[in-house]
Write a protein that holds these residues in place. Sequence first.
Motif, PDB file in Angstrom:
ATOM      1  N   ASN A   6       0.815  -1.221   0.000  1.00 44.30           N
ATOM      2  CA  ASN A   6       0.000   0.000   0.000  1.00 44.30           C
ATOM      3  C   ASN A   6       0.848   1.271   0.000  1.00 44.30           C
ATOM      4  O   ASN A   6       0.555   2.234   0.712  1.00 44.30           O
ATOM      5  CB  ASN A   6      -0.954   0.014   1.201  1.00 44.30           C
ATOM      6  N   GLN A   7       1.892   1.292  -0.816  1.00 42.69           N
ATOM      7  CA  GLN A   7       2.812   2.425  -0.872  1.00 42.69           C
ATOM      8  C   GLN A   7       2.656   3.195  -2.189  1.00 42.69           C
ATOM      9  O   GLN A   7       2.366   2.604  -3.232  1.00 42.69           O
ATOM     10  CB  GLN A   7       4.255   1.937  -0.751  1.00 42.69           C
ATOM     11  N   PRO A   8       2.888   4.499  -2.163  1.00 44.74           N
ATOM     12  CA  PRO A   8       2.924   5.268  -3.412  1.00 44.74           C
ATOM     13  C   PRO A   8       4.245   5.040  -4.132  1.00 44.74           C
ATOM     14  O   PRO A   8       5.200   4.503  -3.559  1.00 44.74           O
ATOM     15  CB  PRO A   8       2.800   6.718  -2.932  1.00 44.74           C
ATOM     16  N   HIS A   9       4.310   5.466  -5.390  1.00 47.33           N
ATOM     17  CA  HIS A   9       5.570   5.401  -6.118  1.00 47.33           C
ATOM     18  C   HIS A   9       6.614   6.294  -5.452  1.00 47.33           C
ATOM     19  O   HIS A   9       6.286   7.320  -4.852  1.00 47.33           O
ATOM     20  CB  HIS A   9       5.375   5.858  -7.564  1.00 47.33           C
ATOM     21  N   ALA A  10       7.872   5.894  -5.563  1.00 47.43           N
ATOM     22  CA  ALA A  10       8.969   6.724  -5.062  1.00 47.43           C
ATOM     23  C   ALA A  10       8.939   8.084  -5.750  1.00 47.43           C
ATOM     24  O   ALA A  10       8.504   8.215  -6.901  1.00 47.43           O
ATOM     25  CB  ALA A  10      10.298   6.029  -5.329  1.00 47.43           C
ATOM     26  N   ALA A  11       9.412   9.097  -5.046  1.00 44.08           N
ATOM     27  CA  ALA A  11       9.417  10.461  -5.577  1.00 44.08           C
ATOM     28  C   ALA A  11      10.575  10.617  -6.568  1.00 44.08           C
ATOM     29  O   ALA A  11      11.568  11.298  -6.306  1.00 44.08           O
ATOM     30  CB  ALA A  11       9.543  11.462  -4.434  1.00 44.08           C
ATOM     31  N   SER A  12      10.438   9.991  -7.705  1.00 44.88           N
ATOM     32  CA  SER A  12      11.497   9.953  -8.714  1.00 44.88           C
ATOM     33  C   SER A  12      11.156  10.834  -9.904  1.00 44.88           C
ATOM     34  O   SER A  12      10.020  11.303 -10.062  1.00 44.88           O
ATOM     35  CB  SER A  12      11.670   8.505  -9.212  1.00 44.88           C
ATOM     36  N   TYR A  13      12.137  11.019 -10.756  1.00 41.03           N
ATOM     37  CA  TYR A  13      11.891  11.690 -12.036  1.00 41.03           C
ATOM     38  C   TYR A  13      10.851  10.924 -12.842  1.00 41.03           C
ATOM     39  O   TYR A  13      10.005  11.520 -13.506  1.00 41.03           O
ATOM     40  CB  TYR A  13      13.208  11.783 -12.806  1.00 41.03           C
ATOM     41  N   TYR A  14      10.891   9.601 -12.768  1.00 43.00           N
ATOM     42  CA  TYR A  14       9.929   8.801 -13.531  1.00 43.00           C
ATOM     43  C   TYR A  14       8.510   9.051 -13.048  1.00 43.00           C
ATOM     44  O   TYR A  14       7.584   9.220 -13.850  1.00 43.00           O
ATOM     45  CB  TYR A  14      10.265   7.314 -13.402  1.00 43.00           C
ATOM     46  N   ALA A  15       8.298   9.058 -11.724  1.00 46.89           N
ATOM     47  CA  ALA A  15       6.962   9.303 -11.195  1.00 46.89           C
ATOM     48  C   ALA A  15       6.477  10.711 -11.551  1.00 46.89           C
ATOM     49  O   ALA A  15       5.291  10.928 -11.796  1.00 46.89           O
ATOM     50  CB  ALA A  15       6.950   9.091  -9.691  1.00 46.89           C
ATOM     51  N   ALA A  16       7.408  11.658 -11.607  1.00 46.06           N
ATOM     52  CA  ALA A  16       7.030  13.036 -11.931  1.00 46.06           C
ATOM     53  C   ALA A  16       6.680  13.217 -13.400  1.00 46.06           C
ATOM     54  O   ALA A  16       6.018  14.195 -13.769  1.00 46.06           O
ATOM     55  CB  ALA A  16       8.172  13.976 -11.551  1.00 46.06           C
ATOM     56  N   THR A  17       7.114  12.303 -14.255  1.00 48.41           N
ATOM     57  CA  THR A  17       6.863  12.432 -15.696  1.00 48.41           C
ATOM     58  C   THR A  17       6.030  11.266 -16.219  1.00 48.41           C
ATOM     59  O   THR A  17       6.099  10.926 -17.395  1.00 48.41           O
ATOM     60  CB  THR A  17       8.200  12.508 -16.464  1.00 48.41           C
ATOM     61  N   VAL A  18       5.246  10.651 -15.344  1.00 48.56           N
ATOM     62  CA  VAL A  18       4.415   9.527 -15.735  1.00 48.56           C
ATOM     63  C   VAL A  18       3.317  10.015 -16.694  1.00 48.56           C
ATOM     64  O   VAL A  18       2.796  11.120 -16.555  1.00 48.56           O
ATOM     65  CB  VAL A  18       3.824   8.842 -14.485  1.00 48.56           C
TER      66      VAL A  18
END
Length: 431
Positions: A6-18
């Motif tokens: 039940n975790q969100p995606h890591a705060a990565s560049y990938y998550a920011a540009t999904v």
Amino acid sequence: MLPFCNQPHAASYYAATVNDTTRYPSLEGSIDADVCVIGAGLTGVSAALNLAERGYSVAVLEASKVGWAASGRNGGQMIGGFACDIDTFAQYMNEGEVRQIWDMGLETLAIVKERVAKHNIDCALMPGYLTAANKPRDVLALQHWRDEAARRFGYEGFRYVEASEMGTYVQSSRYLGGLFDPDSGHLHPLNYTLGLARAAAQNGVRLFEDSCVTRLVNANGGHVVETARGSVRAKFVVLACNTYLGALAPDVARKIMPVGTYVIATEPLGDARAQALMPAQAAVCDSRFVLDYFRPAPDTRLLWGGKVSYSTLAPRNLGEAMRRDMLKTFPQLANVKIDYAWGGFVDITMNRAPHFGRIAPTVYFAQGFSGHGVNTTGLAGKLIAEAIHGQASRFDLFGKIRHRDFPGGSALRTPALVLAMAWYRMKDWLG
């Protein structure tokens, strides 16, 4: 609750540009399926898609979000072949079977390209991959591998890049040459994973997020896969959990080790500066055991990966520590800011060969991609689907490889590997 549930995606560049924000429901109640896949990373969604295309009903249970773990956090490097030396396979197979393994190593790349084209997956797929030589001995090793691939397998794709030509790939004085592979490349791994999941859903696969599996039970000739709020009754089960396999299959889990790897993304460099930095826009890794890897992003950032850690502890001040490493190769980026820093675990085997097999006649697993998971997972999913459909010869070829448990058990294997990593770092430094 387990830390990966039940975790969100890591705060990565990938998550920011999904580019796909689709959310899938959590499992509520009991359902039936031909196949239950545990894990919605690249292995799981690839297996599900391949099975659905063959007419199977498939349910996928993901503890957190599609692509939450290594599939959505990795360096995005799509590397042909496997992480181990080809002669690792030759210890267990005849030369004809080794040739089959070689061909499947190339097939891993073809699978990614075919999926991206067929399903219109917007994941910034780019061709080109360079292994850069740090030491004179690495120059000889890369040249030898180019020659062996041509002689032994008829592969003429590798091109050795002399030191005088390296500026075409990387504007750095750090490297003595390199081996360029035009068939390999790089992509946005989270967008690729989400694209495969979307394709699977369009083919009838039922995906469930935030549905952490608590127990796997044999029942009436099949299996019941339980979560906190539901269950799946299935004829077949696919374990696609990698470093998060844990108690579901402890005997299999002991044959892989979680390894931390980390990535930073710079601020956008601008077209001119990014093109000058890496003119060919290819992915690059160096030739050390404890390696660095880097690649350009479509929005002109540089993505830099490394700081491989066997301790499972992230480096202190991660962004700054990674930035210092980046400046050893690119001192001209001293005035560039770091916008994102993140990390996660990949799984390795003792011999770095992939570990595919069964823990029961109808329970399959695939793990141990050892840094080559972007594309090797696609092959794993395809071979699992073939095997479930009764065509197991290619899947079973990987079963010939003997895999050992990591020494020391759960308590001591991490300290032992930290010591081993220190030894390899010293070898890298000393040459």
